[in-house]
Design a protein around this motif. Sequence first.
Motif, mmCIF file in Angstrom:
data_model
loop_
_atom_site.group_PDB
_atom_site.id
_atom_site.type_symbol
_atom_site.label_atom_id
_atom_site.label_comp_id
_atom_site.label_asym_id
_atom_site.label_seq_id
_atom_site.Cartn_x
_atom_site.Cartn_y
_atom_site.Cartn_z
ATOM 1 N N ILE A 252 0.870 -1.176 0.000
ATOM 2 C CA ILE A 252 0.000 0.000 0.000
ATOM 3 C C ILE A 252 0.905 1.224 0.000
ATOM 4 C CG2 ILE A 252 -1.707 1.352 1.275
ATOM 5 C CD1 ILE A 252 -2.813 -1.249 2.386
ATOM 6 N N ILE A 253 0.638 2.163 -0.900
ATOM 7 C CA ILE A 253 1.466 3.359 -1.032
ATOM 8 C C ILE A 253 0.663 4.591 -0.625
ATOM 9 C CG2 ILE A 253 3.029 4.619 -2.563
ATOM 10 C CD1 ILE A 253 2.670 2.326 -4.591
ATOM 11 N N LEU A 254 1.270 5.431 0.219
ATOM 12 C CA LEU A 254 0.681 6.717 0.582
ATOM 13 C C LEU A 254 1.740 7.796 0.376
ATOM 14 C CD1 LEU A 254 -0.207 4.644 3.373
ATOM 15 C CD2 LEU A 254 -2.014 6.331 3.100
ATOM 16 N N ILE A 255 1.615 8.545 -0.696
ATOM 17 C CA ILE A 255 2.598 9.568 -1.033
ATOM 18 C C ILE A 255 1.946 10.945 -0.895
ATOM 19 C CG2 ILE A 255 4.210 10.428 -2.772
ATOM 20 C CD1 ILE A 255 4.881 7.630 -1.820
ATOM 21 N N PHE A 256 2.313 11.666 0.137
ATOM 22 C CA PHE A 256 1.775 13.007 0.394
ATOM 23 C C PHE A 256 0.250 13.011 0.366
ATOM 24 C CE2 PHE A 256 6.065 13.602 -1.228
ATOM 25 C CZ PHE A 256 6.614 14.422 -0.250
ATOM 26 N N VAL A 257 -0.350 12.029 1.046
ATOM 27 C CA VAL A 257 -1.811 11.963 1.088
ATOM 28 C C VAL A 257 -2.354 11.968 2.513
ATOM 29 C CG1 VAL A 257 -1.837 9.432 0.937
ATOM 30 C CG2 VAL A 257 -3.857 10.717 0.283
ATOM 31 N N LEU A 258 -1.680 11.268 3.431
ATOM 32 C CA LEU A 258 -2.173 11.227 4.813
ATOM 33 C C LEU A 258 -2.225 12.623 5.411
ATOM 34 C CD1 LEU A 258 -3.119 9.157 6.932
ATOM 35 C CD2 LEU A 258 -0.777 9.144 7.825
ATOM 36 N N SER A 259 -1.294 13.473 5.022
ATOM 37 C CA SER A 259 -1.220 14.834 5.532
ATOM 38 C C SER A 259 -2.415 15.686 5.113
ATOM 39 C CB SER A 259 0.067 15.518 5.063
ATOM 40 O OG SER A 259 0.164 15.463 3.645
ATOM 41 N N ALA A 260 -3.204 15.220 4.156
ATOM 42 C CA ALA A 260 -4.309 16.024 3.636
ATOM 43 C C ALA A 260 -5.607 15.827 4.415
ATOM 44 C CB ALA A 260 -4.550 15.697 2.165
ATOM 45 N N ILE A 261 -5.602 14.915 5.403
ATOM 46 C CA ILE A 261 -6.837 14.664 6.131
ATOM 47 C C ILE A 261 -6.735 15.164 7.572
ATOM 48 C CG2 ILE A 261 -7.290 12.663 4.682
ATOM 49 C CD1 ILE A 261 -6.641 10.872 7.050
ATOM 50 N N VAL A 262 -7.881 15.293 8.211
ATOM 51 C CA VAL A 262 -7.940 15.780 9.594
ATOM 52 C C VAL A 262 -7.147 14.839 10.496
ATOM 53 C CG1 VAL A 262 -9.485 16.270 11.528
ATOM 54 C CG2 VAL A 262 -10.188 16.826 9.196
ATOM 55 N N PRO A 263 -6.262 15.377 11.341
ATOM 56 C CA PRO A 263 -5.432 14.513 12.192
ATOM 57 C C PRO A 263 -6.226 13.516 13.024
ATOM 58 C CG PRO A 263 -4.596 16.750 12.233
ATOM 59 C CD PRO A 263 -5.877 16.790 11.454
ATOM 60 N N ASP A 264 -7.392 13.890 13.502
ATOM 61 C CA ASP A 264 -8.192 13.002 14.341
ATOM 62 C C ASP A 264 -8.691 11.769 13.598
ATOM 63 O OD1 ASP A 264 -7.836 14.742 16.423
ATOM 64 O OD2 ASP A 264 -9.831 15.645 16.312
ATOM 65 N N LYS A 265 -8.675 11.806 12.274
ATOM 66 C CA LYS A 265 -9.183 10.683 11.483
ATOM 67 C C LYS A 265 -8.065 9.791 10.939
ATOM 68 C CE LYS A 265 -13.450 13.034 10.057
ATOM 69 N NZ LYS A 265 -14.325 13.410 8.921
ATOM 70 N N MET A 266 -6.824 10.149 11.200
ATOM 71 C CA MET A 266 -5.709 9.418 10.609
ATOM 72 C C MET A 266 -5.587 7.996 11.130
ATOM 73 S SD MET A 266 -2.747 12.351 10.487
ATOM 74 C CE MET A 266 -2.941 13.843 9.501
ATOM 75 N N ASN A 307 -0.073 22.424 13.730
ATOM 76 C CA ASN A 307 0.660 21.855 12.593
ATOM 77 C C ASN A 307 -0.238 21.417 11.436
ATOM 78 O OD1 ASN A 307 3.379 21.933 13.860
ATOM 79 N ND2 ASN A 307 2.445 20.472 15.276
ATOM 80 N N PHE A 308 -1.460 21.925 11.394
ATOM 81 C CA PHE A 308 -2.431 21.597 10.347
ATOM 82 C C PHE A 308 -2.927 22.907 9.740
ATOM 83 C CE2 PHE A 308 -6.814 19.687 9.280
ATOM 84 C CZ PHE A 308 -6.329 19.042 8.148
ATOM 85 N N TYR A 309 -2.811 23.047 8.403
ATOM 86 C CA TYR A 309 -3.062 24.323 7.735
ATOM 87 C C TYR A 309 -3.980 24.140 6.532
ATOM 88 C CZ TYR A 309 1.149 25.695 10.329
ATOM 89 O OH TYR A 309 2.070 25.945 11.314
ATOM 90 N N VAL A 310 -4.538 25.261 6.079
ATOM 91 C CA VAL A 310 -5.304 25.266 4.837
ATOM 92 C C VAL A 310 -4.588 26.159 3.833
ATOM 93 C CG1 VAL A 310 -6.807 27.188 5.578
ATOM 94 C CG2 VAL A 310 -7.576 25.618 3.775
ATOM 95 N N ARG A 311 -4.454 25.654 2.618
ATOM 96 C CA ARG A 311 -3.832 26.436 1.555
ATOM 97 C C ARG A 311 -4.850 27.423 0.973
ATOM 98 N NH1 ARG A 311 -2.443 20.963 0.187
ATOM 99 N NH2 ARG A 311 -0.246 20.464 0.589
ATOM 100 N N GLY A 312 -4.379 28.283 0.112
ATOM 101 C CA GLY A 312 -5.249 29.274 -0.499
ATOM 102 C C GLY A 312 -6.339 28.681 -1.369
#
Length: 374
Positions: A252-266, A307-312
Amino acid sequence: MADSCPEPGGKRQPFGGRLLSDPARVFHHNAWDNVEWSAEQAAAAERKVQENSTQRVCQEKQVDYETNAHKYWNDFYKIHENGFFKDRHWLFTEFPELAPSQNQNHLMDWLSENKRSEVPECRSNADGPGLIEEQHKCPSNSLGHKAQTLPVEEKVTQKLSHLEICADEFPGSSATYRILEVGCGVGNTVFPILQTNNDPKLFVYCCDFSSTAIQLVQTNSAYDAARCFAFVHDLCDEDKSYPIPGDSLDIIILIFVLSAIVPDKMQKAITRLSRLLKPGGMMLLRDYGRHDMAQLRFKKGQCLSENFYVRGDGTRVYFFTQDELDTLFTTAGLEKVQNLVDRRLQVNRGKQLTMYRVWIQCKYRKPLLANTGS
């Protein structure tokens, strides 16, 4: 993520092989590995994070970013289509498990190394060439005696019975080596794998939160439905199952994807994914590390939580530590194979600019006696 500079001839040098010993040579290459940060630089990065975290996004907007996350990612891919990310050919250097010559070799080697140490009292003899020894916990009766070991054929049949039942119900059921990429985007990982690995026994699954991204994958000229299955899936959806049986994936590959979800759901997301792995299968991750240049560039008012942000554009990103990722994987019942920080100095030689990147790379394996976590 920008790919590091390839060597002459097009082959990328493995991480850790290019070290900056003379600061005067910093602009001689596009990237340098294992760059040490000074105490002053680390302190400045921490101050910058504290500064850009003081003002949080209001709760109403946070709800919008979560509820409409699929919309923001669809909009992203509608704008950029397949022109934003480069194909990740560096994957085969950092993750040789994906290379054509590897396939089941890493699993076979690991089984061979561990078959005498896992549960020696429970060993079974292979009944013919090419049959991998299966190892199971020895059940005991009420008197404490170990149950008689079952024949290998019967154990394998029991182990894979659910796969046989579902054999006609999922793509790639006849494959012997299966890879799933979660958060595949427009295929910058999937297509290099398919183009590089011609093994007819390989099947690649890929899914993304964005229906627009999956449509771009499916309409790509390199997409081959006989070797690949792309589908829309929300990593955080606890009610929707993956269209793949449990204990069926090698990678299973996760490339720069886990960081895109809410930390509480990881944690729940990783635990659900771990159940799809075969015993001995591996989860491979590469993602943003704490104090990466991208984190330091955020302005006040873009911080959702620590440590969790929203981009423009409305998409979100989290910045990990090694310990956080280790906890996520081990809680899901996986064993650490690799967990490293890739501190890289990228340079723009034309503009004489330096950019400090921090990424984390992990490999975690499902044990033979699988613990599915909480």
